[in-house]
Design an enzyme around this catalytic site. Structure first.
Site, PDB file in Angstrom:
ATOM      1  N   HIS A   1       0.813  -1.218   0.000  1.00 15.20           N
ATOM      2  CA  HIS A   1       0.000   0.000   0.000  1.00 15.20           C
ATOM      3  C   HIS A   1       0.849   1.271   0.000  1.00 15.20           C
ATOM      4  O   HIS A   1       0.344   2.356   0.284  1.00 15.20           O
ATOM      5  CB  HIS A   1      -0.940   0.007   1.211  1.00 15.20           C
ATOM      6  CG  HIS A   1      -2.217   0.749   0.959  1.00 15.20           C
ATOM      7  ND1 HIS A   1      -3.231   0.243   0.177  1.00 15.20           N
ATOM      8  CD2 HIS A   1      -2.646   1.955   1.378  1.00 15.20           C
ATOM      9  CE1 HIS A   1      -4.228   1.111   0.145  1.00 15.20           C
ATOM     10  NE2 HIS A   1      -3.892   2.167   0.858  1.00 15.20           N
TER      11      HIS A   1
ATOM     12  N   ASP B   1      -7.327   4.418   8.966  1.00 20.86           N
ATOM     13  CA  ASP B   1      -8.682   4.430   8.409  1.00 20.86           C
ATOM     14  C   ASP B   1      -8.965   3.194   7.558  1.00 20.86           C
ATOM     15  O   ASP B   1     -10.118   2.779   7.428  1.00 20.86           O
ATOM     16  CB  ASP B   1      -8.894   5.687   7.561  1.00 20.86           C
ATOM     17  CG  ASP B   1      -8.950   6.950   8.410  1.00 20.86           C
ATOM     18  OD1 ASP B   1      -9.439   6.877   9.554  1.00 20.86           O
ATOM     19  OD2 ASP B   1      -8.496   8.007   7.945  1.00 20.86           O
TER      20      ASP B   1
ATOM     21  N   GLU C   1     -12.010  13.293  13.093  1.00 17.43           N
ATOM     22  CA  GLU C   1     -11.305  13.703  11.878  1.00 17.43           C
ATOM     23  C   GLU C   1     -12.070  14.852  11.225  1.00 17.43           C
ATOM     24  O   GLU C   1     -13.242  15.085  11.516  1.00 17.43           O
ATOM     25  CB  GLU C   1     -11.165  12.545  10.879  1.00 17.43           C
ATOM     26  CG  GLU C   1     -10.195  11.468  11.312  1.00 17.43           C
ATOM     27  CD  GLU C   1      -9.898  10.434  10.240  1.00 17.43           C
ATOM     28  OE1 GLU C   1      -9.086   9.536  10.512  1.00 17.43           O
ATOM     29  OE2 GLU C   1     -10.474  10.533   9.135  1.00 17.43           O
TER      30      GLU C   1
END
Length: 512
Positions: free
Chosen positions: A92, A159, A275
């Site tokens: 990732h 997240d 957030e």
């Protein structure tokens, strides 16, 4: 004997066996069957989630035990020309950080299929409380699934959960819980690490602390994490998920900072997640997750102001707090300066909330919009300059130039939840912000978005806003020296101690 894999090529109904090319080096006999250099393996290891950088390794290594990784690193050091070794979890990274050019990529997830790997084991002691011993190759979604079976959960999350434990701990691992519990690297009791010299070391704050602190946030430069002991706490079952819209940045930043200041005054005083996000006139503006009756007024508000700020928070609860959670939220929300009438609440399962990005991923994959270039930029900046950043970047770069922004996140964190001995670099203020520009682009226009990133960084430099990149990407060692600042000398020393031949994580481009 080299490991050869047949590639099945289907042509006019005929299956042809095509052997892999000979390896460019002679591997030791005890791990020779772990290497692959067929087209499938090489192609997979030649790119990452960013789809911007491509690097072709000489081979991909498929370990079945941590001993295999240790043997590989020892071999790489003793080879006539030291081989670059890149550990790859879920791949990732966005700028080739998990790759190596003409070296060996270690497919860490191959350990998941073998019981000899560390796996996921849950324990408890009077000194530590509940914890999970987790293989560095494991994905956080699997850690969550296993711990929930025992009514437990890690406390700090990214997240997106389909990331490897070793990967996030090599960076920091931040998300909406960081203000309260710190990053994921602040919630680790112990590590097993295979250093760049091929040594297997169990380390903690008290045992080999230099290696422990260096590896956490160390960008893979000192060793490969093969096991992490992660702090757990009782998991609550459900989440009150709140979203509020603001048309004034000073109001949302003031409210964010007030909410994170409640942390530590008692279990019921604060929120569990916080957030902020941007909604911008030029879009893409996705309001599908809001009630249909409210969608037109949200679009109208964004159209009117051009830029709207979204404050997202969550409060976890279970059966024992079901009757009180709404009252607690009313107290928390009272006095916040969101636009009247733009308060939206959902009640969802705990696992659904934590895994929410994956549901978006499934939709994007169906639309062919997941495996596309991602010229992301993630930065930390001090609280004292966040208003200047809003004016100069959000309003005068992104909005004024009508940049199609995708997802832009911003939220504050408390510095006292971070351990300064760790390699990760953060601003020197008690409260600092992260800003994440999470672009998804087409293959032919990612450079236009990258130009916006450079414009943003140039604005900060010109105006004296000290920023530190998270998931950093720099083009010169001078940039890296500036990034680490006072930590650079120690970072160099740790590299010399634990990876003197500089074979680990060449894709970071720090020493290579």
């Amino acid at each position: 004997m080299f490991y050869m894999i047949s590639i099945l090529v289907i042509s006019i109904g005929v299956i042809i066996s095509q052997p892999a090319d000979t390896l460019s080096f002679v591997p030791p006999r005890n791990i020779s069957d772990k290497f692959r250099n067929d087209l499938v393996a090489i192609d997979l290891a030649s790119t990452d989630y960013g789809h911007i950088v491509q690097k072709k390794p000489a081979a991909v290594f498929y370990p079945t035990s941590t001993d295999d990784i240790r043997s590989l690193i020892q071999f790489a050091n003793n080879n006539s020309s030291p081989l670059g070794i890149a550990a790859r979890g879920h791949g990732h990274s966005v700028r080739g950080q998990c790759m190596t050019d003409n070296g060996v990529v270690v497919n860490m997830t191959n350990l998941i299929n073998h019981k000899s790997g560390p796996g996921i084991f849950i324990s408890q002691t009077p000194a530590l409380g509940s914890y999970a011993d987790v293989g560095g190759e494991q994905l956080w979604i699997d850690v969550l699934t296993q711990t929930l079976k025992r009514g437990l959960s890690p406390v700090s999350w990214t997240d997106y959960l389909y990331l490897s434990v070793g990967g996030t701990l090599s960076n920091a691992g931040i998300g909406g819980q960081t203000f309260r519990f710190g990053p994921q690297i602040s919630n680790v009791f112990e590590l097993d690490v295979i250093t760049g010299k091929g040594d297997f070391v169990t380390c903690s704050k008290d045992k080999s602390p230099e290696l422990f602190y260096a590896v956490l946030g160390g960008l893979g430069q000192f060793g490969i994490i093969t096991r992490a002991r992660i702090a757990l706490q009782p998991a609550l079952k459900r989440v009150k998920w709140i979203r509020m819209l603001y048309n004034d940045f000073s109001a949302i930043s003031r409210d964010q900072e007030r909410l994170i200041s409640l942390n530590g005054r008692g279990e019921k005083d604060g929120v569990d997640y916080l957030e902020g996000l941007l909604l911008m006139r030029q879009g893409p503006l996705d309001v599908s997750s809001y009630p249909k009756s409210d969608q037109p007024k949200i679009v109208s508000l964004v159209t009117q102001y051009g830029i709207i700020y979204l404050l997202e928070l969550a409060k976890y609860y279970d059966d024992s707090t079901r009757d009180s959670v709404d009252k607690e939220l009313q107290v928390l929300v009272k006095g916040l300066s969101f636009v009247p009438g733009f308060y939206f609440a959902k009640d969802v399962e705990y696992i659904y909330f934590l895994n929410r990005v994956h549901y978006d991923e499934l939709i994007l994959r169906k639309q062919g919009l997941w495996d596309v270039p991602h010229p992301w930029l993630n930065i930390f900046l001090p609280k004292s300059r966040i208003s200047d950043f809003d004016f100069g970047v959000f309003k005068n770069i992104l909005l004024k130039e009508s940049v199609t922004v995708g997802i832009v996140k911003f939220y504050p964190m408390n510095r006292n939840k971070w351990e300064d001995k760790m390699s990760c670099v953060i601003p020197d203020e008690d409260v600092f912000y992260t800003v994440a520009l999470l672009y998804s682009t087409r293959i032919f226009d990612w450079e236009a978005y990258d130009a916006v990133n450079k414009q943003l960084l140039e604005f900060c430099e010109k105006n004296g806003i000290p920023v530190k990149q998270y998931l950093p990407y720099y083009e010169t060692q001078r940039d890296w020296i500036n990034h680490f600042g006072s930590k650079w000398t120690n970072f160099q020393e740790m590299k010399a101690n634990f990876d003197p031949n500089k074979i680990l994580s060449p894709g970071q481009r720090i020493f290579n």
